[in-house]
Design a protein around this motif. Structure first.
Motif, mmCIF file in Angstrom:
data_model
loop_
_atom_site.group_PDB
_atom_site.id
_atom_site.type_symbol
_atom_site.label_atom_id
_atom_site.label_comp_id
_atom_site.label_asym_id
_atom_site.label_seq_id
_atom_site.Cartn_x
_atom_site.Cartn_y
_atom_site.Cartn_z
ATOM 1 N N THR A 4 -48.793 28.959 3.409
ATOM 2 C CA THR A 4 -47.830 28.390 2.459
ATOM 3 C C THR A 4 -48.488 27.390 1.500
ATOM 4 O O THR A 4 -47.810 26.819 0.639
ATOM 5 C CB THR A 4 -46.676 27.677 3.204
ATOM 6 N N TYR A 5 -49.803 27.201 1.658
ATOM 7 C CA TYR A 5 -50.516 26.215 0.835
ATOM 8 C C TYR A 5 -50.289 26.392 -0.687
ATOM 9 O O TYR A 5 -49.976 25.415 -1.371
ATOM 10 C CB TYR A 5 -52.012 26.239 1.187
ATOM 11 N N ILE B 238 -47.814 27.586 -2.348
ATOM 12 C CA ILE B 238 -46.446 27.198 -2.753
ATOM 13 C C ILE B 238 -46.288 25.673 -2.701
ATOM 14 O O ILE B 238 -45.699 25.070 -3.597
ATOM 15 C CB ILE B 238 -45.391 27.906 -1.865
ATOM 16 N N ILE B 239 -46.846 25.065 -1.643
ATOM 17 C CA ILE B 239 -46.763 23.597 -1.516
ATOM 18 C C ILE B 239 -47.518 22.934 -2.684
ATOM 19 O O ILE B 239 -47.026 21.991 -3.293
ATOM 20 C CB ILE B 239 -47.370 23.119 -0.171
ATOM 21 N N VAL C 222 -52.332 37.008 2.309
ATOM 22 C CA VAL C 222 -52.009 35.945 1.337
ATOM 23 C C VAL C 222 -52.523 36.339 -0.041
ATOM 24 O O VAL C 222 -51.801 36.249 -1.052
ATOM 25 C CB VAL C 222 -52.626 34.586 1.783
ATOM 26 N N THR D 228 -39.347 31.309 -6.789
ATOM 27 C CA THR D 228 -40.099 30.171 -6.236
ATOM 28 C C THR D 228 -40.053 28.973 -7.168
ATOM 29 O O THR D 228 -39.768 27.855 -6.730
ATOM 30 C CB THR D 228 -41.579 30.569 -5.981
ATOM 31 N N ASN E 130 -38.217 25.419 -6.424
ATOM 32 C CA ASN E 130 -39.080 24.230 -6.495
ATOM 33 C C ASN E 130 -38.520 23.199 -7.466
ATOM 34 O O ASN E 130 -38.403 22.017 -7.148
ATOM 35 C CB ASN E 130 -40.470 24.631 -7.013
#
Lengths: 153, 168
Positions: A35-36, A38-39, B113, B136, B140
């Motif tokens: 998830t890096y 997106i964070i 990923v 997304t 956010n």
């Protein structure tokens, strides 16, 4: 403000701070890297993330610059104090303005090359600004909860 | 509706500023809180009412600023991406891949990923649009802008109330 609300604020700030140091925790749990991206994108909304302004530890960087890290750590530390201390006086507006001006001076000076950007100065100015801003936020939140309780009665 | 005109305008202004790269690097996380301060000040001036601002009003202003700026900044981001077929995500992906490669992860997870982000990148380059990217960034923006809007509004209301008290 009741202990319940103070704990909620403290927990939310802790989670936010965890996100800032997210990359530092990846060696502890490798699956955090999924998830890096997106964070990192989330924190890019609140900070420019210039790589030379990020705090680095063991080749892992914070997701916001030194000044922003200072702001959030300042707020976090004061929220920690408020878990144990209930009564406080709001610092005068002059102090808030002074701290804001010092921060602004540092931002402008480093941007226009009056002196070089240093992470320690940026972090320290952020720390003071975050602490004072949190006190004003806490005062506003306390008043907001009082208003809600008054409406209920 | 008229009484909420200032947070709508300031929210829109904040959304515009959020897509200007130079201003973004200059103002960091202060765009939305500053918009909240301006909107509360404008509201006081428009109504010529300098009495204490109710925090519930500041809270609503913060929500409106956050949502308005989130909707418009997502819209601007999608529009610019659709026209240029280029955005921050595409330019930072090579750096991100390098970083993921250095993480001590299973090759399969790394591949998953990277494939996910490659698909997004291909959609953006080919069509200028990706559902994953749009959802997304919208979520956010809503989450971050609304939080910063409310926090900024409460701080601003405390400052303005404090200032008004000093002026009396």
């Amino acid at each position: 403000m009741s202990l319940k609300f103070r704990i909620v604020i403290f927990v939310l700030l802790t989670l936010w701070l965890f996100g800032i140091f997210y990359e530092w925790f990846i060696p502890v749990d490798h699956y955090l890297s999924i998830t890096y991206p997106i964070i990192k994108r989330t924190y890019s909304l609140v900070c420019h993330q210039d790589s030379h302004k990020l705090i680095e530890f063991n080749n892992h960087k914070t997701l916001v610059c030194s000044r922003c890290t200072g702001i959030y750590i300042g707020a976090f530390l004061i929220s920690l104090v408020f878990l144990f201390k209930v009564h406080f006086t709001l610092p005068s507006l002059k102090i808030f303005i002074l701290v804001t001006l010092i921060t602004l001076f540092d931002v402008l000076s480093t941007t226009f090359g009056l002196y070089d950007y240093t992470k320690i100065i940026a972090f320290t100015t952020g720390l003071f600004l975050g602490s004072i801003a949190f006190l004003y936020f806490y005062f506003g939140m306390k008043q907001f909860i009082d208003e809600l309780n008054k409406d209920r009665i | 509706m008229k009484k909420y005109i200032s947070p709508f305008i300031c929210g829109f202004g904040a959304a515009v500023l959020q897509v200007v790269p130079l201003i973004k690097s200059f103002s960091c996380c202060l765009i939305i809180p500053f918009a909240a301060f301006i909107s509360l000040s404008l509201d006081q001036k428009a109504n010529k009412n300098y009495s204490n601002i109710l925090m519930s009003k500041a809270f609503v202003f913060g929500i409106i600023i956050g949502l308005t700026s989130a909707i418009f900044s997502t819209f601007f981001d999608i529009l610019i991406t659709a026209i240029t077929k280029q955005n921050d995500l595409i330019t930072t992906l090579p750096e991100l891949y390098k970083m993921i490669e250095n993480f001590p992860l299973d090759q399969m997870v790394k591949k998953e990923v990277i494939t996910l982000f490659e698909n997004v990148k291909n959609d953006l380059i080919s069509y200028g649009f990706s559902w994953f990217y749009t959802i997304t960034i919208f979520l956010n923006n809503v989450l971050v802008n609304t939080t910063f809007g409310v926090v900024g509004s409460l701080i601003s209301a405390s400052i303005l109330n404090n200032r008004n008290k000093n002026l009396e």
